[in-house]
Design a protein around this motif. Structure first.
Motif, PDB file in Angstrom:
ATOM      1  N   GLU A   1      51.430  37.561  39.988  1.00 60.98           N
ATOM      2  CA  GLU A   1      52.510  38.534  40.154  1.00 60.98           C
ATOM      3  C   GLU A   1      53.578  38.358  39.071  1.00 60.98           C
ATOM      4  O   GLU A   1      54.092  39.334  38.519  1.00 60.98           O
ATOM      5  N   GLU A   2      53.902  37.099  38.789  1.00 59.09           N
ATOM      6  CA  GLU A   2      54.888  36.813  37.747  1.00 59.09           C
ATOM      7  C   GLU A   2      54.400  37.375  36.417  1.00 59.09           C
ATOM      8  O   GLU A   2      55.156  38.001  35.667  1.00 59.09           O
TER       9      GLU A   2
ATOM     10  N   ARG B   1      47.635  34.831  43.092  1.00 59.08           N
ATOM     11  CA  ARG B   1      48.851  34.730  43.900  1.00 59.08           C
ATOM     12  C   ARG B   1      50.140  34.956  43.090  1.00 59.08           C
ATOM     13  O   ARG B   1      50.219  35.864  42.279  1.00 59.08           O
ATOM     14  N   GLU B   2      51.148  34.161  43.374  1.00 53.14           N
ATOM     15  CA  GLU B   2      52.464  34.361  42.770  1.00 53.14           C
ATOM     16  C   GLU B   2      52.395  34.326  41.249  1.00 53.14           C
ATOM     17  O   GLU B   2      53.114  35.049  40.565  1.00 53.14           O
TER      18      GLU B   2
ATOM     19  N   TRP C   1      50.584  31.052  35.301  1.00 52.73           N
ATOM     20  CA  TRP C   1      50.360  32.209  36.179  1.00 52.73           C
ATOM     21  C   TRP C   1      49.205  32.056  37.152  1.00 52.73           C
ATOM     22  O   TRP C   1      48.465  33.001  37.417  1.00 52.73           O
TER      23      TRP C   1
ATOM     24  N   ARG D   1      44.963  28.355  46.928  1.00 52.57           N
ATOM     25  CA  ARG D   1      46.361  27.934  47.079  1.00 52.57           C
ATOM     26  C   ARG D   1      46.691  27.401  48.483  1.00 52.57           C
ATOM     27  O   ARG D   1      45.927  26.657  49.064  1.00 52.57           O
TER      28      ARG D   1
ATOM     29  N   VAL E   1      47.182  38.909  45.428  1.00 47.65           N
ATOM     30  CA  VAL E   1      48.519  39.400  45.055  1.00 47.65           C
ATOM     31  C   VAL E   1      49.051  40.321  46.153  1.00 47.65           C
ATOM     32  O   VAL E   1      48.291  41.012  46.836  1.00 47.65           O
ATOM     33  N   THR E   2      50.370  40.302  46.323  1.00 48.48           N
ATOM     34  CA  THR E   2      50.969  41.018  47.456  1.00 48.48           C
ATOM     35  C   THR E   2      52.077  41.980  47.033  1.00 48.48           C
ATOM     36  O   THR E   2      52.659  42.651  47.880  1.00 48.48           O
ATOM     37  N   ARG E   3      52.371  42.036  45.737  1.00 51.25           N
ATOM     38  CA  ARG E   3      53.522  42.828  45.290  1.00 51.25           C
ATOM     39  C   ARG E   3      53.200  43.731  44.106  1.00 51.25           C
ATOM     40  O   ARG E   3      54.083  44.412  43.594  1.00 51.25           O
TER      41      ARG E   3
ATOM     42  N   GLU F   1      46.819  41.208  51.043  1.00 55.38           N
ATOM     43  CA  GLU F   1      46.511  40.344  49.900  1.00 55.38           C
ATOM     44  C   GLU F   1      45.419  41.004  49.075  1.00 55.38           C
ATOM     45  O   GLU F   1      44.281  41.140  49.533  1.00 55.38           O
TER      46      GLU F   1
END
Lengths: 402, 402
Positions: B221-222, B217-218, A292, A217, B193-195, B174
């Motif tokens: 997470e989504e 990544r995001e 995703w 990314r 991923v961070t969350r 991360e």
């Protein structure tokens, strides 16, 4: 008059396994060590035997005994019918260099493509082969050759890589690529990048200018930019055809119909240079409507790409999830290394038996250290071609049964 | 009185290759076919030989000849020193279930850790083993067991996974994780991923609730949020120790000194359940000060994680880039499948020879379908342990030579 050979329906299978000019090398068991040991043991046994038999009056009978012992020993060796490590040995016709490329496997048929577009594909595959071939002919490296060939396919809107990549569910082109050097086992990959014009060149920079193998990314983009690679606005990757594909798939999704679109168009190249070094690279936009931050097999070393001078170089195309789970590219190398299979046996069995049996669509191009080429696929077609030193490029699209 | 066994310096090597209670199965070459052929051939030769020697007057000399022929034949067989397909055959002591875990390999020594923290590590490893063991003992799946064990290590600030993960150059945690089911070869992974509080649980959701294998990544997470997984503020992953490590490494970087910090703390688990199914999973924060969205081997199926009921389950820890290039986890499976190596031979040779020779630090835990355990590492220590049905957990940290 064309200056290249275009293999049409009906002759693909032959050349796919036995390309003209590529020496079909014989398989010789490396049993020499076993023989040496055996003959050594036999010599000792014979010496002992001779002392015992010294008492025998008839010298003829001793000769019979010697003969018998040798016969038994030979049968002992040949009766050892266990798997042996086989090695390619005869390289009398080993070509000076070879490059093989693919432009994706999938549900490809002549009616769907049409003659004009078919010609466009052939011309572009030829251009890519010749770009890589020129480098190899001038003594350049296999890494340079695969990168150059893929750059041409990335820049062409016909293929699902670089310009022309498919759209993700979010309407963005998220690109993956990887490259591997068979001499050093160095490798690099980028995944989910949206602003790097030539992802395979970014993968190469990761390999050569970072301590890492995989960057993803924005981080990968930041790195590539720092390395001076050409960055583009994400809109650069837009093509109307791919955009329409996304809308069609989304519509089917809304109607809760299964997505019957077969993804194709990943590009890849493998090459053998004059120094005997193998390299492999793969570049893709992945699956249309992917969600995703999905990453497929193309940037995964061992799944979509692998190269090892001791065995082969491989680039894969197909339903990436299956290629990851089955570690397809490395598995071809492992079968050659551990089971003594030829590149043709290993690649063919994995694609046509193992993957086909689980409905995993796709194919690979694979090239061994002696220049033997395999290009198996279990779909209706795979854009593919090869160029061998001193010969004309050979290009094919459809399978025999089409 | 402790209710578990803690193996201290000096006895690690033994149990690492020969865990108590895990039937140490004998290796029997499947040479039976070769023998039958050979004995058959010998019988014929003997018959011919006997007819010739019939003319010999001395019956004793014929016995000598018979003996000689048998001896030569046996030497013939044993001199066939080519690789043979070996198979585990004796499973009389195959355990009902097994779980093996690691908490990372690296530059670990007693002085650096200190006795108090050492006890904390041991207690936590024991807790993780017992959590997985309870599931297995109740007939639960190996996938449930490895996830449960890793969740405990992810929630503990001692390990470089989940809470306690190292910081990237950007000061963010991360996280990468993957999981694989040896029965179906299904697999899932998340990277960068961070969350997501428990990345290995997100990897499992990718495997079971998405058509994909790798999400990053995001997007990942989504997806995880949509699957109802617990999301946390990125600050949740903060620990003072890891933050200080980042500052120390950045300071060394400013002084252009080489980063001599050995990364450790990746966590992993492999398990064999009562149904005979293998599973493997790995979770990590990666390398301190990692840049540009670097992804290591932990989320790469075939590199950091692999499981196949036909061979073994593997989780790796170490310098990820080398583990990717060498496709370490799958290579152990491939050697068992194609070369007939035991899990111990395959894992041991890769870690202690192949990787050590290229200065690739790390280790693996590997468990075969018969419950045999291998835990080789080429660093000064690896947090590790196993629990076998009906026995006490066994935990170790340091290598023999410490």
């Amino acid at each position: 008059m064309t200056d290249f050979k275009y293999v049409i329906n009906g002759s693909v299978d032959k050349f796919a396994t036995d390309p003209p000019g590529v020496g079909h090398v014989s398989q010789i068991n490396t049993e020499i060590a076993g023989w040496v040991l055996l003959i050594h043991a036999l010599t000792k046994i014979l010496a002992v035997g001779k002392r015992i038999i010294h008492n025998l009056k008839n010298i003829i009978q001793m000769k019979v005994l010697n003969g018998l012992l040798m016969l038994v020993a030979m049968i002992g060796v040949f009766a050892c019918n266990q798997p042996t490590v086989k090695e390619k040995t005869t390289i009398e016709k080993k070509p000076e260099w070879v490059i093989v490329i693919h432009g994706g496997a999938g549900n490809i048929n002549p009616e769907r493509i049409g003659p004009d577009k078919e010609k466009d594909y052939i011309d572009k595959l030829k251009e890519a082969l010749e770009a890589g071939g020129r480098i190899l002919d001038n003594g350049g490296s296999s890494i340079d050759a695969v990168e150059a060939a893929i750059n041409i396919l990335e820049d062409c809107p016909l293929f699902n890589a670089g310009k022309g990549a498919v759209f993700s569910a979010g309407g963005v082109n998220e690109l993956d690529a990887s490259i591997m050097d068979g001499l050093t086992l160095n490798a690099g990959a980028v995944a989910g990048v949206t602003r790097i014009k030539n992802p395979v060149s970014a993968a190469r920079k990761v390999m050569e200018a970072s301590p890492h193998v995989i960057l993803v990314r924005e981080g990968a983009e930041e790195f590539a930019k720092g390395q001076g690679l050409e960055m583009v606005d994400p809109e650069y990757f837009y093509t109307e055809e791919r955009w329409n594909s996304l809308q069609r798939i989304k519509e089917r999704e809304r109607q809760q119909k299964e997505d019957d679109s077969k993804k194709s168009g990943t590009v890849g190249a493998v090459a053998l240079d004059r120094q005997g070094n193998l390299a492999a690279a793969t570049s893709t936009g992945g699956m249309t409507n992917k969600k995703w931050g999905r990453v497929g097999d193309s940037p995964i070393i061992g799944a979509g790409t692998y190269a090892d001078n001791n065995t082969c170089a491989v680039s894969a195309t197909g339903h990436g999830e299956y290629f990851i789970r089955n570690v397809v590219a490395y598995d071809i190398s492992a079968r050659m290394k551990y089971s003594g299979e030829s590149v043709d046996q290993a690649a063919g069995d994995i694609i046509n038996n193992k993957l086909k049996s689980i409905n995993a669509d796709g194919g690979v191009i694979a090239l061994d250290k002696n220049g033997n080429i395999a290009m198996p696929f279990n779909t209706t077609g795979m854009f593919r071609g090869y160029l061998v030193a001193g010969q004309k490029p050979v290009i094919a699209i459809f399978a025999k049964e089409n």
